[in-house]
Design an enzyme around this catalytic site. Sequence first.
Site, PDB file in Angstrom:
ATOM      1  N   ALA A 180       0.834  -1.203   0.000  1.00 57.21           N
ATOM      2  CA  ALA A 180       0.000   0.000   0.000  1.00 57.21           C
ATOM      3  C   ALA A 180       0.872   1.259   0.000  1.00 57.21           C
ATOM      4  O   ALA A 180       0.538   2.248  -0.666  1.00 57.21           O
ATOM      5  CB  ALA A 180      -0.943  -0.003   1.206  1.00 57.21           C
TER       6      ALA A 180
ATOM      7  N   ALA B 116       2.025   1.726  -3.523  1.00 54.46           N
ATOM      8  CA  ALA B 116       0.918   2.226  -4.344  1.00 54.46           C
ATOM      9  C   ALA B 116       0.645   3.697  -4.071  1.00 54.46           C
ATOM     10  O   ALA B 116       0.495   4.494  -5.008  1.00 54.46           O
ATOM     11  CB  ALA B 116      -0.340   1.398  -4.086  1.00 54.46           C
ATOM     12  N   GLU B 117       0.594   4.077  -2.804  1.00 56.95           N
ATOM     13  CA  GLU B 117       0.320   5.486  -2.490  1.00 56.95           C
ATOM     14  C   GLU B 117       1.463   6.374  -2.961  1.00 56.95           C
ATOM     15  O   GLU B 117       1.240   7.487  -3.435  1.00 56.95           O
ATOM     16  CB  GLU B 117       0.066   5.691  -1.001  1.00 56.95           C
ATOM     17  N   SER B 118       2.680   5.892  -2.854  1.00 57.97           N
ATOM     18  CA  SER B 118       3.831   6.677  -3.306  1.00 57.97           C
ATOM     19  C   SER B 118       3.770   6.934  -4.804  1.00 57.97           C
ATOM     20  O   SER B 118       3.889   8.075  -5.256  1.00 57.97           O
ATOM     21  CB  SER B 118       5.144   5.971  -2.949  1.00 57.97           C
TER      22      SER B 118
ATOM     23  N   SER C 115       0.685   9.155  -5.669  1.00 61.91           N
ATOM     24  CA  SER C 115       0.878  10.550  -5.255  1.00 61.91           C
ATOM     25  C   SER C 115       1.885  11.256  -6.147  1.00 61.91           C
ATOM     26  O   SER C 115       1.694  12.411  -6.531  1.00 61.91           O
ATOM     27  CB  SER C 115       1.338  10.620  -3.795  1.00 61.91           C
TER      28      SER C 115
END
Length: 141
Positions: free
Chosen positions: A59, A62-64, A67
């Site tokens: 996660a 994925a967020e990195s 973003s």
Amino acid sequence: MQLSKKETLVELNKIGKNTLMETLGIEITDCGDDFLIARMPVNSRVYQPDGVLHGGATAALAESVGSYASHLFANLDDVFVRGIEITANHLKSVKEGYVYAKATFLHKGRTTQLLDIRITDDNDNLVSVCRLSTISLPKKK
């Protein structure tokens, strides 16, 4: 002046120094007009106790990458970007090698963005499917 693709990748990876991205070994590897790709090594730093890739590390990858994609396609002179929500469906375990995250936009609005992030392993097997929503908020002048 617009940066070349190689220069853009170098600059994006510099931003990750001394952050969670560096701690997890996340590296931006490719970008285009509508996507961004990063990879993360699968090793003991990202394991859960039984020796496989931790869903939280997935996660974070994925967020990195999501973003970063929102930042890359936003006008950062006028706005700042923040994550609103992330979901992750984990489909396969990984014990070694790398995992790769490809972020593409499902919606690229002025205020909100929705990204689809597919995580695959070295053999291009689907490991996780993630969705990230971000918001672009005006900077105070």
